[in-house]
Write a protein that holds these residues in place. Structure first.
Motif, short mmCIF file in Angstrom:
data_model
loop_
_atom_site.label_atom_id
_atom_site.label_comp_id
_atom_site.label_asym_id
_atom_site.label_seq_id
_atom_site.Cartn_x
_atom_site.Cartn_y
_atom_site.Cartn_z
N GLY A 172 0.79 -1.23 0.00
CA GLY A 172 0.00 0.00 0.00
C GLY A 172 0.81 1.27 0.00
O GLY A 172 0.24 2.37 0.10
N LEU A 173 2.14 1.18 -0.10
CA LEU A 173 2.98 2.38 -0.09
C LEU A 173 2.88 3.12 -1.41
O LEU A 173 2.75 2.52 -2.48
CB LEU A 173 4.45 2.01 0.18
N ASP A 174 3.00 4.43 -1.33
CA ASP A 174 3.04 5.28 -2.52
C ASP A 174 4.50 5.51 -2.88
O ASP A 174 5.21 6.27 -2.23
CB ASP A 174 2.34 6.61 -2.23
N LEU A 175 4.95 4.82 -3.93
CA LEU A 175 6.36 4.87 -4.33
C LEU A 175 6.60 5.83 -5.48
O LEU A 175 7.71 5.86 -6.02
CB LEU A 175 6.83 3.46 -4.74
N SER A 176 5.60 6.60 -5.87
CA SER A 176 5.76 7.48 -7.02
C SER A 176 6.70 8.65 -6.74
O SER A 176 7.27 9.21 -7.68
CB SER A 176 4.40 8.01 -7.46
N ARG A 189 29.20 -2.48 10.38
CA ARG A 189 28.73 -1.21 10.94
C ARG A 189 28.51 -0.16 9.86
O ARG A 189 27.51 0.57 9.88
CB ARG A 189 29.74 -0.70 11.97
N VAL A 190 29.40 -0.12 8.87
CA VAL A 190 29.22 0.83 7.78
C VAL A 190 27.99 0.48 6.95
O VAL A 190 27.19 1.35 6.57
CB VAL A 190 30.49 0.88 6.91
N GLY A 191 27.81 -0.81 6.67
CA GLY A 191 26.64 -1.22 5.91
C GLY A 191 25.34 -0.94 6.63
O GLY A 191 24.35 -0.53 6.02
N TRP A 192 25.32 -1.14 7.96
CA TRP A 192 24.10 -0.85 8.73
C TRP A 192 23.78 0.64 8.71
O TRP A 192 22.62 1.03 8.59
CB TRP A 192 24.26 -1.35 10.15
N ALA A 193 24.81 1.46 8.85
CA ALA A 193 24.58 2.92 8.81
C ALA A 193 24.05 3.36 7.45
O ALA A 193 23.13 4.19 7.36
CB ALA A 193 25.88 3.65 9.16
N MET A 194 24.60 2.80 6.37
CA MET A 194 24.10 3.14 5.05
C MET A 194 22.66 2.68 4.86
O MET A 194 21.83 3.39 4.28
CB MET A 194 24.99 2.51 3.97
N ALA A 195 22.33 1.49 5.38
CA ALA A 195 20.96 0.99 5.26
C ALA A 195 19.99 1.89 6.02
O ALA A 195 18.88 2.18 5.53
CB ALA A 195 20.89 -0.44 5.77
N GLU A 196 20.38 2.35 7.21
CA GLU A 196 19.50 3.24 7.98
C GLU A 196 19.28 4.55 7.24
O GLU A 196 18.14 5.07 7.20
CB GLU A 196 20.09 3.49 9.36
N ARG A 197 20.33 5.09 6.65
CA ARG A 197 20.18 6.36 5.94
C ARG A 197 19.31 6.19 4.70
O ARG A 197 18.42 7.02 4.42
CB ARG A 197 21.55 6.90 5.55
N LEU A 198 19.53 5.12 3.93
CA LEU A 198 18.72 4.91 2.74
C LEU A 198 17.26 4.61 3.10
O LEU A 198 16.34 5.09 2.43
CB LEU A 198 19.30 3.75 1.92
N ALA A 199 17.06 3.84 4.16
CA ALA A 199 15.68 3.54 4.57
C ALA A 199 14.95 4.80 5.02
O ALA A 199 13.77 4.99 4.74
CB ALA A 199 15.69 2.49 5.68
N ALA A 200 15.67 5.68 5.73
CA ALA A 200 15.05 6.94 6.14
C ALA A 200 14.70 7.81 4.94
O ALA A 200 13.64 8.45 4.91
CB ALA A 200 15.99 7.69 7.09
N ASP A 201 15.56 7.82 3.93
CA ASP A 201 15.26 8.62 2.73
C ASP A 201 14.05 8.06 1.99
O ASP A 201 13.17 8.82 1.53
CB ASP A 201 16.48 8.63 1.80
N THR A 245 8.04 8.21 0.83
CA THR A 245 6.77 7.47 0.77
C THR A 245 5.74 8.00 1.77
O THR A 245 4.55 7.72 1.63
CB THR A 245 7.01 5.98 1.04
N GLY A 246 6.19 8.72 2.80
CA GLY A 246 5.26 9.24 3.79
C GLY A 246 4.90 8.27 4.88
O GLY A 246 4.05 8.59 5.72
#
Length: 318
Positions: free
Chosen positions: A173-177, A200-212, A217-218
């Protein structure tokens, strides 16, 4: 990688060959060509020993042109850009748009190769390859060709792990547009290379990308979902939507079908001819009763004995 655009506007990622591999391929081709040239020259000298010097000189020039110039051109044309040296080194000559070369390409490469390889011992070719961004010599520039590598070492960096099964359909149901293409590209590159990164570097990158992604998506990232799994699930959802859009609503692989197929109705059975209904007939009627006797009683047959005849209720006179 070098991105080539074909005539159909399709981007191809090809790896151009560099100077060391190209030089080794040229040396192998020259060794074979010189060996053939020497063998042919010796055979002609023995066969034309009775001719004058001018005829022998003309035959020598013709042999040089045919073997050292025409030979490589013919081999590259017939093999579609794979000479003996290039086959040994895993190289191939292609056009600028990634297509196979033809005779005119091989002809231009061979004629200019006489100057930049044979007459200058390869100095001009080496300088041109070092200056060019894709390692092209002058023959490639004028012919519109490029030497690429066919055998690329296998790497597991391009493998993207699938999301956990318990996340299937979680983000449908996410709006990915609103997520831009460059962010999707960053997510794909991270998922393809997260096995090579420091944890640790990979986890930090994943958190940043997930937040973006969540900001576009809201909807926030669920707390119970790790950021790498969230990115993989959202990317799979986007690919499933693109597949459904591309194939006209058909379900993508690994997702549920949108339309339930309706079973076809069974074919109608042919009508069986039946017998016509019976015509109703009147029930059989009983014969009419016998008329009463003149005495007012029923007529009794004469063959009945008198003692068994029914009484009339009258007493005979004395």
């Amino acid at each position: 990688m070098s991105e080539l655009v074909t005539g159909e506007a399709v981007a191809l990622e090809l790896r151009p060959a560099r100077l060391p591999s190209r030089a080794l391929a040229v040396l192998l081709d020259l060794a074979v060509a010189v060996a053939v040239y020497v063998a042919v020259t010796i055979a002609l000298m023995v066969a034309t020993a009775s001719l004058d010097v001018a005829a022998q000189t003309a035959l020598s020039i013709a042999t040089f042109v045919l073997v050292l110039v025409g030979g490589p051109i013919a081999v590259e044309t017939l093999s579609h850009g794979r000479s003996l040296g290039k086959m040994a080194c895993g190289l191939r000559v292609v056009r600028d748009d990634g297509g196979p070369i033809r005779f005119r390409h091989s002809l231009v490469r061979g004629l200019i190769g006489v100057i930049e390889i044979l007459m200058t011992l390869g100095v001009i070719a080496c300088v041109a390859s070092l200056v060019s961004a894709r390692g092209r010599r002058l023959g490639d520039v004028f012919a519109g060709t490029l030497v690429v590598r066919e055998r690329v070492p296998f790497s597991s960096a391009g493998f993207m792990p699938p999301p956990p099964p318990w996340l299937a359909g979680r983000f449908s149901g996410l709006d990915l547009s609103a997520v831009p293409d460059d962010l999707w590209l960053a997510v794909r590159q991270y998922l393809a290379r997260m096995g090579q990164l420091d944890p640790r570097v990979g986890w930090a990158m994943a958190e940043r990308l997930a937040a973006d992604v969540a900001a576009r998506t809201g909807a926030p990232v669920p707390r119970e979902v790790p950021p790498p799994a969230y990115l993989a699930a959202v990317l799979q959802e986007r690919q499933a939507r693109e597949a459904r859009r591309a194939f006209g609503g058909a379900s993508a692989e690994g997702t549920a079908a949108w339309a339930v197929p309706v079973a076809p109705a069974p074919p109608a059975r042919p009508a069986v001819p039946t017998a016509p209904p019976p015509v109703p007939t009147a029930p059989p009627t009983a014969p009419p009763p016998a008329p009463p006797s003149p005495g007012g009683g029923l007529e009794v047959p004469r063959d009945v004995p008198p003692d068994r005849r029914p009484g009339t209720g009258f007493v005979p006179p004395a």
